[in-house]
Design a protein around this motif. Sequence first.
Motif, PDB file in Angstrom:
ATOM      1  N   GLN A  87       5.833 -20.153  12.824  1.00 39.60           N
ATOM      2  CA  GLN A  87       6.515 -19.829  14.071  1.00 39.60           C
ATOM      3  C   GLN A  87       5.590 -18.985  14.939  1.00 39.60           C
ATOM      4  O   GLN A  87       4.652 -18.375  14.432  1.00 39.60           O
ATOM      5  CB  GLN A  87       7.812 -19.048  13.770  1.00 39.60           C
ATOM      6  N   ALA A  88       5.860 -18.952  16.239  1.00 41.70           N
ATOM      7  CA  ALA A  88       5.040 -18.143  17.140  1.00 41.70           C
ATOM      8  C   ALA A  88       5.654 -18.126  18.526  1.00 41.70           C
ATOM      9  O   ALA A  88       6.438 -19.003  18.889  1.00 41.70           O
ATOM     10  CB  ALA A  88       3.615 -18.689  17.223  1.00 41.70           C
ATOM     11  N   ILE A  89       5.294 -17.104  19.296  1.00 35.07           N
ATOM     12  CA  ILE A  89       5.442 -17.160  20.745  1.00 35.07           C
ATOM     13  C   ILE A  89       4.161 -17.806  21.251  1.00 35.07           C
ATOM     14  O   ILE A  89       3.059 -17.296  21.027  1.00 35.07           O
ATOM     15  CB  ILE A  89       5.623 -15.762  21.353  1.00 35.07           C
ATOM     16  N   PHE A  95      -2.498 -13.693  28.568  1.00 35.54           N
ATOM     17  CA  PHE A  95      -1.198 -13.416  29.181  1.00 35.54           C
ATOM     18  C   PHE A  95      -0.352 -12.564  28.242  1.00 35.54           C
ATOM     19  O   PHE A  95      -0.210 -12.875  27.066  1.00 35.54           O
ATOM     20  CB  PHE A  95      -0.465 -14.717  29.504  1.00 35.54           C
ATOM     21  N   HIS A  96       0.216 -11.497  28.779  1.00 31.21           N
ATOM     22  CA  HIS A  96       1.090 -10.622  27.995  1.00 31.21           C
ATOM     23  C   HIS A  96       2.545 -10.861  28.378  1.00 31.21           C
ATOM     24  O   HIS A  96       2.893 -10.838  29.560  1.00 31.21           O
ATOM     25  CB  HIS A  96       0.754  -9.147  28.233  1.00 31.21           C
ATOM     26  N   VAL A  97       3.368 -11.118  27.375  1.00 31.22           N
ATOM     27  CA  VAL A  97       4.793 -11.247  27.602  1.00 31.22           C
ATOM     28  C   VAL A  97       5.506 -10.173  26.789  1.00 31.22           C
ATOM     29  O   VAL A  97       5.188  -9.961  25.615  1.00 31.22           O
ATOM     30  CB  VAL A  97       5.307 -12.658  27.229  1.00 31.22           C
ATOM     31  N   ASP A  98       6.431  -9.463  27.406  1.00 30.16           N
ATOM     32  CA  ASP A  98       7.203  -8.427  26.731  1.00 30.16           C
ATOM     33  C   ASP A  98       8.208  -9.102  25.806  1.00 30.16           C
ATOM     34  O   ASP A  98       9.118  -9.794  26.278  1.00 30.16           O
ATOM     35  CB  ASP A  98       7.930  -7.573  27.779  1.00 30.16           C
ATOM     36  N   PRO A  99       8.082  -8.950  24.473  1.00 30.14           N
ATOM     37  CA  PRO A  99       8.976  -9.650  23.543  1.00 30.14           C
ATOM     38  C   PRO A  99      10.452  -9.322  23.757  1.00 30.14           C
ATOM     39  O   PRO A  99      11.308 -10.211  23.674  1.00 30.14           O
ATOM     40  CB  PRO A  99       8.493  -9.188  22.163  1.00 30.14           C
ATOM     41  N   VAL A 100      10.753  -8.052  24.028  1.00 30.45           N
ATOM     42  CA  VAL A 100      12.155  -7.664  24.225  1.00 30.45           C
ATOM     43  C   VAL A 100      12.708  -8.288  25.504  1.00 30.45           C
ATOM     44  O   VAL A 100      13.827  -8.811  25.521  1.00 30.45           O
ATOM     45  CB  VAL A 100      12.293  -6.125  24.264  1.00 30.45           C
ATOM     46  N   ALA A 101      11.922  -8.260  26.587  1.00 28.06           N
ATOM     47  CA  ALA A 101      12.361  -8.871  27.839  1.00 28.06           C
ATOM     48  C   ALA A 101      12.564 -10.376  27.648  1.00 28.06           C
ATOM     49  O   ALA A 101      13.495 -10.967  28.226  1.00 28.06           O
ATOM     50  CB  ALA A 101      11.325  -8.609  28.935  1.00 28.06           C
ATOM     51  N   LYS A 121      -0.702  -8.944  19.832  1.00 32.16           N
ATOM     52  CA  LYS A 121      -0.546  -7.609  19.246  1.00 32.16           C
ATOM     53  C   LYS A 121       0.779  -6.970  19.641  1.00 32.16           C
ATOM     54  O   LYS A 121       1.271  -6.078  18.955  1.00 32.16           O
ATOM     55  CB  LYS A 121      -1.707  -6.717  19.684  1.00 32.16           C
ATOM     56  N   SER A 122       1.378  -7.444  20.741  1.00 30.30           N
ATOM     57  CA  SER A 122       2.634  -6.851  21.204  1.00 30.30           C
ATOM     58  C   SER A 122       3.776  -7.069  20.229  1.00 30.30           C
ATOM     59  O   SER A 122       4.810  -6.393  20.317  1.00 30.30           O
ATOM     60  CB  SER A 122       3.015  -7.436  22.578  1.00 30.30           C
TER      61      SER A 122
END
Length: 358
Positions: A87-89, A95-101, A121-122
């Motif tokens: 699995q993965a984002i 590109f950085h995506v905020d996992p919680v958002a 790393k996020s």
Amino acid sequence: MPAKIRSIPARDLNVDHVAAWSSILDQCDLLESPYLRPEFARAVGSVRNDVEVAVVECDDEPMAFLPFRRMAWGAGRPAGGWLANFQAIISRPDFHVDPVALVRACGLRTWRFDQLLLPQKSLAPFIWRSWDAPYVDLSNGFEGYCRRLRIGRNRLTELQRQQRKMSKDLGEVRFEAHVGSRDILKTLFDWKGSQYERSGQRNIFASSWVCELLDLLLEYQCEELSSMLSVLYTGDRVAAVAYTLRSGPNLHGWFTTFDRELSTYSPGMLLLMEIFRAAESLGIRRVDLGKGPEAYKQRFMTDASRVYEGTIDASTMVSSMRHGWWRTKDWVRASRLANTARASLKLVRGVHGWLEMG
């Protein structure tokens, strides 16, 4: 411009989505897996109505994707549930995506993962524990692999002896890398389902959508995603069957089963070795075996990837409570209460499995 996040049914992924998703995978070697292909998400979405994909866009350009299954009470799981061995984002390297958002934008309370590949790393703060996921490096061909084989030449010689004996006793042993036979697929369902039941595990093939998915993927035979239904015969008798998924040069083991009456010949191991032997001619350079304590994985592996388990929670309070629960559970496992707790955890896992595969 801030990112725009929306979720769409996985079956509605269009040509542009697939192209952008594929482009991201081409830029990140860590994400090379059939389970992370857009075609896999779309296939699961075609047999289930609760599979969606979060699409993260900047200036109308897709920058990241998260395939997920929407469950009760706002819970999210990997699109394929237990069937998704990685699995993965899926996001562009820069590109950085905020996992919680991301989780909140999908209308989820939580997204649970158990075999996450980690290019971002996020995601580190959301990890509870990690595991080795063994794989077999076949980039130097079968002979090159044998030179690195952890089980050693003695075990390989023993398998060759068993193959000769099975051929002498029951008929010539032969291997087919892929057969498109529904009868063979049904044999796999029956044998593997019985194995699950004997071991006290839930028979996932009792869930019609699982059988529908494997039947559908049997037709997938392209570079991006293809299935392999491999068979080992002795005479005219089916001795062992393996269903694997492939993306480019990467093959991922999924389901392997064999005729129990032939167990003294180790037909499952013989089939695995035949797949490794044929890999070079098929253009396969790596076979992932998936996480798990099975002894054969330790014997045949050449190395291992690291996969991660954890949860992204929309609520920071829930996240703190969940981390506390997992620390407590790890402490119990290491204490004198472990035997008592193990029985309770077995029941919980059974219920959890029922919910996951229902």
